[in-house]
Design a protein around this motif. Structure first.
Motif, PDB file in Angstrom:
ATOM      1  N   ALA A 439     -66.385  -9.726  -7.836  1.00 42.28           N
ATOM      2  CA  ALA A 439     -65.761 -10.978  -8.275  1.00 42.28           C
ATOM      3  C   ALA A 439     -66.242 -11.365  -9.672  1.00 42.28           C
ATOM      4  O   ALA A 439     -65.458 -11.844 -10.498  1.00 42.28           O
ATOM      5  N   CYS A 440     -67.529 -11.165  -9.949  1.00 43.03           N
ATOM      6  CA  CYS A 440     -68.064 -11.464 -11.283  1.00 43.03           C
ATOM      7  C   CYS A 440     -67.373 -10.605 -12.340  1.00 43.03           C
ATOM      8  O   CYS A 440     -66.998 -11.099 -13.409  1.00 43.03           O
ATOM      9  N   ALA A 441     -67.201  -9.314 -12.057  1.00 44.67           N
ATOM     10  CA  ALA A 441     -66.533  -8.428 -13.003  1.00 44.67           C
ATOM     11  C   ALA A 441     -65.076  -8.840 -13.195  1.00 44.67           C
ATOM     12  O   ALA A 441     -64.553  -8.859 -14.316  1.00 44.67           O
ATOM     13  N   ALA A 442     -64.390  -9.187 -12.107  1.00 40.59           N
ATOM     14  CA  ALA A 442     -62.991  -9.584 -12.207  1.00 40.59           C
ATOM     15  C   ALA A 442     -62.835 -10.882 -13.000  1.00 40.59           C
ATOM     16  O   ALA A 442     -61.908 -11.023 -13.813  1.00 40.59           O
ATOM     17  N   LEU A 443     -63.724 -11.843 -12.783  1.00 40.60           N
ATOM     18  CA  LEU A 443     -63.645 -13.114 -13.516  1.00 40.60           C
ATOM     19  C   LEU A 443     -63.833 -12.904 -15.008  1.00 40.60           C
ATOM     20  O   LEU A 443     -63.237 -13.613 -15.830  1.00 40.60           O
ATOM     21  N   THR A 444     -64.663 -11.950 -15.378  1.00 40.42           N
ATOM     22  CA  THR A 444     -64.854 -11.660 -16.793  1.00 40.42           C
ATOM     23  C   THR A 444     -63.564 -11.147 -17.421  1.00 40.42           C
ATOM     24  O   THR A 444     -63.186 -11.541 -18.527  1.00 40.42           O
ATOM     25  N   VAL A 445     -62.858 -10.259 -16.717  1.00 34.66           N
ATOM     26  CA  VAL A 445     -61.577  -9.753 -17.213  1.00 34.66           C
ATOM     27  C   VAL A 445     -60.560 -10.883 -17.313  1.00 34.66           C
ATOM     28  O   VAL A 445     -59.836 -11.014 -18.302  1.00 34.66           O
ATOM     29  N   ILE A 446     -60.505 -11.742 -16.295  1.00 31.56           N
ATOM     30  CA  ILE A 446     -59.574 -12.875 -16.308  1.00 31.56           C
ATOM     31  C   ILE A 446     -59.890 -13.810 -17.465  1.00 31.56           C
ATOM     32  O   ILE A 446     -58.996 -14.322 -18.146  1.00 31.56           O
ATOM     33  N   PHE A 447     -61.179 -14.037 -17.706  1.00 24.12           N
ATOM     34  CA  PHE A 447     -61.594 -14.893 -18.812  1.00 24.12           C
ATOM     35  C   PHE A 447     -61.084 -14.365 -20.146  1.00 24.12           C
ATOM     36  O   PHE A 447     -60.567 -15.114 -20.981  1.00 24.12           O
ATOM     37  N   PHE A 448     -61.211 -13.053 -20.329  1.00 27.74           N
ATOM     38  CA  PHE A 448     -60.746 -12.461 -21.585  1.00 27.74           C
ATOM     39  C   PHE A 448     -59.239 -12.644 -21.750  1.00 27.74           C
ATOM     40  O   PHE A 448     -58.757 -13.009 -22.829  1.00 27.74           O
ATOM     41  N   ILE A 449     -58.474 -12.436 -20.676  1.00 23.88           N
ATOM     42  CA  ILE A 449     -57.016 -12.556 -20.757  1.00 23.88           C
ATOM     43  C   ILE A 449     -56.605 -13.996 -21.030  1.00 23.88           C
ATOM     44  O   ILE A 449     -55.785 -14.268 -21.913  1.00 23.88           O
ATOM     45  N   ILE A 450     -57.192 -14.939 -20.301  1.00 20.91           N
ATOM     46  CA  ILE A 450     -56.821 -16.341 -20.469  1.00 20.91           C
ATOM     47  C   ILE A 450     -57.184 -16.834 -21.863  1.00 20.91           C
ATOM     48  O   ILE A 450     -56.440 -17.595 -22.492  1.00 20.91           O
ATOM     49  N   SER A 451     -58.322 -16.401 -22.381  1.00 23.34           N
ATOM     50  CA  SER A 451     -58.731 -16.829 -23.723  1.00 23.34           C
ATOM     51  C   SER A 451     -57.777 -16.328 -24.795  1.00 23.34           C
ATOM     52  O   SER A 451     -57.705 -16.892 -25.887  1.00 23.34           O
ATOM     53  N   GLN A 452     -57.011 -15.258 -24.480  1.00 23.98           N
ATOM     54  CA  GLN A 452     -56.077 -14.718 -25.458  1.00 23.98           C
ATOM     55  C   GLN A 452     -54.700 -15.363 -25.367  1.00 23.98           C
ATOM     56  O   GLN A 452     -54.013 -15.521 -26.369  1.00 23.98           O
ATOM     57  N   VAL A 453     -54.273 -15.739 -24.162  1.00 23.37           N
ATOM     58  CA  VAL A 453     -52.888 -16.196 -23.988  1.00 23.37           C
ATOM     59  C   VAL A 453     -52.766 -17.679 -23.682  1.00 23.37           C
ATOM     60  O   VAL A 453     -51.690 -18.247 -23.805  1.00 23.37           O
ATOM     61  N   SER A 454     -53.850 -18.324 -23.287  1.00 27.54           N
ATOM     62  CA  SER A 454     -53.747 -19.725 -22.889  1.00 27.54           C
ATOM     63  C   SER A 454     -53.598 -20.631 -24.103  1.00 27.54           C
ATOM     64  O   SER A 454     -54.087 -20.353 -25.197  1.00 27.54           O
TER      65      SER A 454
END
Length: 536
Positions: A439-454
């Motif tokens: 879950a920690c690894a997945a949240l890091t990936v999600i964080f990167f994506i959201i920081s780019q498109v949000s």
């Protein structure tokens, strides 16, 4: 034999610890989402066209203030007044009037926007390159003279598209040009900055020929918000002693053991060291000192931590694969850890080629040339592919651990009820910890994506939730809580197997558990039972 805390702590106490960590995790997200402002602010500027009657580098040209420069409205006026292109300077004062910069802004990043209009007799070449003679100066009050800070001649390739037909009736319509990297400064140590840009023209050397008719130059300044910086510094200041204390406590428990530390214990301690290294709030010194290398130093610290974290996960999962022929040896993992170290070193070289050069020349950008752009894109693409492959490989290793543990569960019915319940609880704990790791690894990936498109914020009732700030503080808090939990749960316990078990377990053989933290004599299974126990 003493085991780890995760093996011996009661379920009630573990639940209490988990709830406390969860509360802190929620708080770390709320601090960024509800208290901190957006991480960065972008401010647009339009350059003032000044006339440099004294030619080059005679003085700094101010767009306003006490000694404003002689201005022109457009190049038509310059032609009517017989002012040459080499006598025009584009001046930008940072910040805007009646404001001042602050060291809380941490850094300044500038991108360049050329406003070029279509002229049939002066079109942009397909390989149009603009040569920029840029200068940067600073001062700390409105009466002092400007102090030179940097000067460089740079080239930027124009990437412009004309949205209409290139006919005479469409003259005067603007091109659609991409933003160009211009400058990055790793500290904001002064209150006022002045940028002077010249576009020297030399027909013989073909300098600034075939770049179209430039109408205006715009700059977009991006800096970190002071409010976010204060929240970020406060988090680092709060988290540093907590990780430092748990790390010292963890290693003290290791040294009290009668055996030397095993590989997993050493790797956990190294993970704590890397977390402490990234936590130490040396950024406080940037408020009072002009440390332009802070951005590069921050990248290095982050790279060390992520390299250690990725390596830890590999070893952590590998040491829980009970059927491996070899464990407790770092050499067993060189095929997995080697690529991580090599990739981190490549990213370090890439960062040095960008921010390392910017320490002496803030106008430099690796994205300015075709070769640099291709190299940078190659690094980003390869890094993205490697990150995805790593995550898939980590999922595969966790799956192997789950399958291995599940295979050992077939022997549980042969145990007494008390012992069976004990080990069923242990199996659940280790599986849950593995899922938390994923879950920690997945949240890091999600964080990167959201920081780019949000878009950066959501409106929720009467409150504005800063999504990017929430993920910055939330993910940072998550890594600290994860490292804290690993060091706490895998510290040697003062209890011994069987101390809290029923009397029918007191005189039986000690049982080896899933964690290899207490194992130094090669591979073991999830547990070992005596022949008498197996017959039960």
């Amino acid at each position: 034999m003493a085991g780890a805390i995760i093996e011996n702590m009661s379920t009630k106490k573990l639940v209490i610890v988990g709830v406390i960590l969860l509360i802190f995790q929620v708080l770390s997200f709320l601090v960024g989402g509800l208290i901190a402002p957006s991480p960065t602010t972008a401010i647009p500027y339009t350059a003032t066209k000044c006339v440099d009657i004294r030619k080059y580098h005679q003085k700094w040209l101010m767009p306003g203030g006490r000694n404003p420069c002689e201005k022109i409205q457009d190049f038509k006026e310059a032609t009517e007044r017989h002012i040459e292109a080499n006598d025009i300077v584009f001046a930008v004062h940072i910040p805007k009037p009646d404001l001042e910069m602050s060291s809380w802004f941490q850094f300044m990043l500038f991108v360049l926007q050329f406003e070029i209009v279509f002229k049939l007799a002066n079109q942009i070449d397909e390989a149009g390159v603009v040569t920029i003679d840029a200068s940067l100066a600073y001062r700390d009050d409105i009466v002092s003279e400007w102090t030179p800070m940097a000067h460089s001649k740079e080239q930027r390739k124009l990437n412009c598209v004309f949205p209409a037909n290139k006919t005479k009736k469409n003259e005067g319509l603007p091109y659609d040009c991409d933003l160009l990297p211009f400058m990055e400064v790793g500290t904001v140590a002064h209150k006022y900055y002045l940028v002077n840009i010249r576009l020297p023209v030399n027909e013989r050397k073909k300098i600034n020929i075939g770049i179209g008719e430039i109408k205006d130059i715009g700059l977009v300044s991006i800096h970190q918000n002071g409010g976010f910086t204060k929240v970020w510094f406060a988090m680092k200041t709060f988290l540093t002693p907590s990780i430092l204390i748990i790390m010292i406590w963890y290693w003290r428990r290791i040294t009290l053991m009668t055996r030397p530390p095993v590989l997993l214990e050493k790797v956990i301690f190294a993970l704590g060291l890397s977390m402490t290294f990234i936590n130490i709030p040396v950024e406080w010194f940037s408020i009072g000192f002009n440390w332009t290398w802070m951005l590069l130093f921050g990248d290095i610290r982050q790279g060390i931590f992520y390299s250690m974290l990725l390596s830890f996960w590999i070893i952590f999962c590998g040491e829980h694969l009970m059927d491996q022929t070899e464990r407790n040896k770092f050499s067993v993992y060189w095929k997995q850890v080697g690529p991580i170290v090599f990739g981190s070193f490549c990213l370090f070289i890439f960062d040095m080629c960008e921010r390392g050069v910017q320490l002496t020349n803030p106008f430099y950008s690796i994205w300015a040339s075709d070769v640099g752009t291709e190299l940078a894109m190659a690094f980003i693409i390869v890094a993205g592919i490697c990150a995805c492959l790593y995550f898939l490989f980590l999922c595969f290793m966790v799956f192997q651990v789950f399958r291995n543990i599940s295979g050992k569960k077939s022997s549980l019915p042969a145990m007494s009820k008390a012992r069976r319940l004990h080990y069923e609880g242990l199996i659940f704990r280790f599986k849950f910890l593995m899922l938390v790791t994923l879950a920690c690894a997945a949240l890091t990936v999600i964080f990167f994506i959201i920081s780019q498109v949000s878009e950066g914020h959501w409106h929720w009732g009467g409150h504005t939730v800063q999504v990017n700030s929430a993920f910055f503080t939330g993910i940072y808090g998550m890594w600290n809580l994860y490292v804290f939990a690993i060091m706490f749960l895998y510290a040697p316990s003062h209890k011994r197997y069987g101390d809290e078990q029923s009397n029918d377990l007191l005189h039986r053989e000690d049982i080896q558990l899933t964690t290899t933290i207490t194992h130094v004599d090669g591979p073991t299974e999830i547990y070992r039972m005596s022949g008498k126990e197996a017959q039960e």
